[in-house]
Motif scaffolding. Structure first.
Motif, mmCIF file in Angstrom:
data_model
loop_
_atom_site.group_PDB
_atom_site.id
_atom_site.type_symbol
_atom_site.label_atom_id
_atom_site.label_comp_id
_atom_site.label_asym_id
_atom_site.label_seq_id
_atom_site.Cartn_x
_atom_site.Cartn_y
_atom_site.Cartn_z
ATOM 1 N N ARG A 1 11.181 17.304 -11.388
ATOM 2 C CA ARG A 1 10.176 17.981 -12.201
ATOM 3 C C ARG A 1 8.763 17.546 -11.829
ATOM 4 N N ASN A 2 8.580 16.234 -11.728
ATOM 5 C CA ASN A 2 7.226 15.700 -11.573
ATOM 6 C C ASN A 2 6.702 15.775 -10.157
ATOM 7 N N ARG A 3 7.583 15.837 -9.202
ATOM 8 C CA ARG A 3 7.172 16.075 -7.817
ATOM 9 C C ARG A 3 6.453 17.422 -7.722
ATOM 10 N N LEU B 1 5.218 19.107 -10.378
ATOM 11 C CA LEU B 1 4.078 19.050 -11.298
ATOM 12 C C LEU B 1 2.872 18.374 -10.661
ATOM 13 N N PHE B 2 3.109 17.262 -9.964
ATOM 14 C CA PHE B 2 2.012 16.547 -9.307
ATOM 15 C C PHE B 2 1.313 17.439 -8.287
ATOM 16 N N MET B 3 2.086 18.150 -7.498
ATOM 17 C CA MET B 3 1.497 19.020 -6.483
ATOM 18 C C MET B 3 0.712 20.158 -7.129
ATOM 19 N N ARG B 4 1.237 20.708 -8.199
ATOM 20 C CA ARG B 4 0.531 21.785 -8.895
ATOM 21 C C ARG B 4 -0.815 21.320 -9.439
ATOM 22 N N ARG B 5 -0.855 20.074 -9.902
ATOM 23 C CA ARG B 5 -2.071 19.562 -10.537
ATOM 24 C C ARG B 5 -3.094 19.006 -9.544
ATOM 25 N N ASN B 6 -2.639 18.631 -8.359
ATOM 26 C CA ASN B 6 -3.530 17.893 -7.457
ATOM 27 C C ASN B 6 -3.708 18.512 -6.074
ATOM 28 N N GLY C 1 0.828 -1.192 0.000
ATOM 29 C CA GLY C 1 0.000 0.000 0.000
ATOM 30 C C GLY C 1 0.866 1.246 0.000
ATOM 31 N N TYR C 2 0.222 2.391 -0.231
ATOM 32 C CA TYR C 2 0.919 3.675 -0.236
ATOM 33 C C TYR C 2 0.298 4.610 0.785
ATOM 34 N N ASN C 3 1.145 5.334 1.498
ATOM 35 C CA ASN C 3 0.668 6.442 2.308
ATOM 36 C C ASN C 3 0.443 7.657 1.407
ATOM 37 N N GLN C 4 -0.362 8.583 1.868
ATOM 38 C CA GLN C 4 -0.690 9.748 1.064
ATOM 39 C C GLN C 4 0.533 10.652 0.870
ATOM 40 N N VAL C 5 0.593 11.297 -0.281
ATOM 41 C CA VAL C 5 1.655 12.268 -0.524
ATOM 42 C C VAL C 5 1.552 13.392 0.503
ATOM 43 N N ASN C 6 2.669 13.691 1.150
ATOM 44 C CA ASN C 6 2.721 14.724 2.180
ATOM 45 C C ASN C 6 2.583 16.105 1.544
ATOM 46 N N VAL C 7 1.671 16.927 2.076
ATOM 47 C CA VAL C 7 1.430 18.236 1.468
ATOM 48 C C VAL C 7 2.605 19.189 1.665
ATOM 49 N N PHE C 8 3.468 18.910 2.622
ATOM 50 C CA PHE C 8 4.623 19.778 2.840
ATOM 51 C C PHE C 8 5.739 19.499 1.834
ATOM 52 N N ASN C 9 6.114 18.225 1.726
ATOM 53 C CA ASN C 9 7.304 17.927 0.922
ATOM 54 C C ASN C 9 7.027 17.233 -0.410
ATOM 55 N N GLY C 10 5.758 16.888 -0.679
ATOM 56 C CA GLY C 10 5.436 16.261 -1.957
ATOM 57 C C GLY C 10 5.962 14.846 -2.093
ATOM 58 N N LEU D 1 1.911 13.788 -19.715
ATOM 59 C CA LEU D 1 2.693 14.968 -19.364
ATOM 60 C C LEU D 1 3.903 14.625 -18.501
ATOM 61 N N TYR D 2 3.791 13.562 -17.715
ATOM 62 C CA TYR D 2 4.846 13.225 -16.763
ATOM 63 C C TYR D 2 6.037 12.525 -17.410
ATOM 64 N N PHE D 3 5.800 11.704 -18.392
ATOM 65 C CA PHE D 3 6.801 10.902 -19.090
ATOM 66 C C PHE D 3 7.338 9.771 -18.222
ATOM 67 N N LEU D 4 7.756 10.085 -17.001
ATOM 68 C CA LEU D 4 8.367 9.084 -16.129
ATOM 69 C C LEU D 4 8.254 9.549 -14.678
ATOM 70 N N TYR D 5 7.665 8.726 -13.814
ATOM 71 C CA TYR D 5 7.464 8.986 -12.380
ATOM 72 C C TYR D 5 6.279 9.916 -12.108
ATOM 73 N N TYR D 6 5.522 9.562 -11.092
ATOM 74 C CA TYR D 6 4.367 10.292 -10.564
ATOM 75 C C TYR D 6 3.111 10.174 -11.442
ATOM 76 N N GLU D 7 3.225 9.626 -12.662
ATOM 77 C CA GLU D 7 2.028 9.558 -13.497
ATOM 78 C C GLU D 7 0.957 8.633 -12.931
ATOM 79 N N GLU D 8 1.390 7.552 -12.255
ATOM 80 C CA GLU D 8 0.391 6.655 -11.681
ATOM 81 C C GLU D 8 -0.309 7.292 -10.488
ATOM 82 N N PHE D 9 0.403 8.151 -9.744
ATOM 83 C CA PHE D 9 -0.232 8.882 -8.639
ATOM 84 C C PHE D 9 -1.298 9.836 -9.183
ATOM 85 N N ASP D 10 -0.945 10.559 -10.213
ATOM 86 C CA ASP D 10 -1.885 11.493 -10.831
ATOM 87 C C ASP D 10 -3.090 10.746 -11.388
#
Length: 302
Positions: A240-242, A244-249, A136-145, A190-199
């Motif tokens: 880059r995607n860390r 980007l993910f925060m900006r989008r979500n 399982g995954y814990n939620q992305v931390n709003v402070f550090n992404g 948009l992500y190309f590599l990493y974080y796309e599955e989170f988004d």
């Protein structure tokens, strides 16, 4: 044949990039899967040599799609989605090894939980038998992404042997019903590599579905075989995607908090670390990741 006809078709999709021997190991492991109704699709992301002959030899009947350019993780998988005919699509990294009950276990989730939109199995490290990578995954931390995997690097004593809702699926192995993809859309390229599955998981959740972890399904992961554990490519896209993910979500105050944290803590810390280690190429890749976001400030939220 009749037994397979009565069960939904599962499309297994994986991406190859200059790593045909590893991909063939995955294909050989599919032979051990008990589930009878599958199709297998390999998308080659513009490898130096066409791998089709070797892939077909490892798994006769396979669908091979050779892309003329490297489309990244999301783009490659989206080519696979377009070619898939299954009721369920199972995306797996090519550096994984399957187990007999893997597909059956994942399908159980959709039978038992009508709100399931995506599910991942338990991951063990291939080179560390009995050690968990993912439960399982814990939620992305709003402070550090950043976020963490549940159970990561712990010996498996059955302590995570329970189906649970989780925040995100593991990009190395995730099953999604075709109908959910039709509703939500394909992976964000948009992500190309990493974080796309989170988004993608965030998009799926916004449609009212849930993300599940299935303990009764196991896959082995060789981990970072394609990119390398410490590459400049990884440094660039993670940085880059860390952001980007925060900006989008993330919106409002949490996004402001992340921006402050990144600016005053993450940025100076990473710069200092790369300088001390004399990793100038990584420092350059890190700055390029930040610069990309500054020059693409008008990207819409997901």
């Amino acid at each position: 044949m009749s037994m397979a006809a009565n069960q939904p078709l599962v499309s297994i999709i994986t991406i190859n990039y200059n790593n045909v021997a590893v991909t063939c190991d995955l294909l050989l492991s599919i032979a051990c899967v008990n589930y009878p109704n599958i199709e297998v699709i390999v998308v080659d992301n513009a490898s130096a040599e066409n791998p089709t002959a070797a892939l077909v030899e490892a798994y006769p009947g396979i669908k091979v799609i050779v892309s003329e350019k490297n489309l990244g993780f999301a783009g490659g998988n989206n080519l696979g989605i377009k070619a898939a005919t299954g009721d369920y699509l199972f995306f797996v990294n090519n550096d994984t090894v399957m187990t007999a009950g893997l597909v059956d276990g994942l399908l159980e989730i959709f039978q038992q939980y009508p709100d399931a939109g995506i599910v991942s199995p338990k991951f063990h490290y291939y080179y560390a038998p009995g050690v968990i990578e993912f439960a399982g995954y814990n939620q992305v931390n709003v402070f550090n992404g950043r976020n963490t995997m549940v159970g990561c690097r712990k010996k498996d004593y059955g302590q995570y042997d329970k189906v649970s809702e989780t925040h995100y699926a593991h990009g190395g192995g995730m099953m999604v019903p075709a109908k959910v993809i039709a509703e939500v859309g394909m992976m964000p390229e948009l992500y190309f590599l990493y974080y796309e599955e989170f988004d993608w998981c965030e998009q799926i959740k916004r449609k009212g579905y849930k993300v599940y972890y299935q303990s009764n399904a196991l896959i082995y992961h060789k981990e970072s075989m394609s990119v390398g554990k410490h590459s400049t490519l990884k440094t660039f896209y993670l940085s880059r995607n860390r952001i980007l993910f925060m900006r989008r979500n993330v919106k409002g105050v949490p996004l402001v908090l992340f921006t402050c944290y990144f600016t005053f803590i993450t940025l100076p810390k990473n710069v200092a670390t790369f300088l001390v280690r004399r990793e100038m190429k990584h420092l350059q890749a890190f700055w390029k990741g930040i610069a990309w976001n500054l020059s693409n400030y008008n990207i819409k939220n997901s």
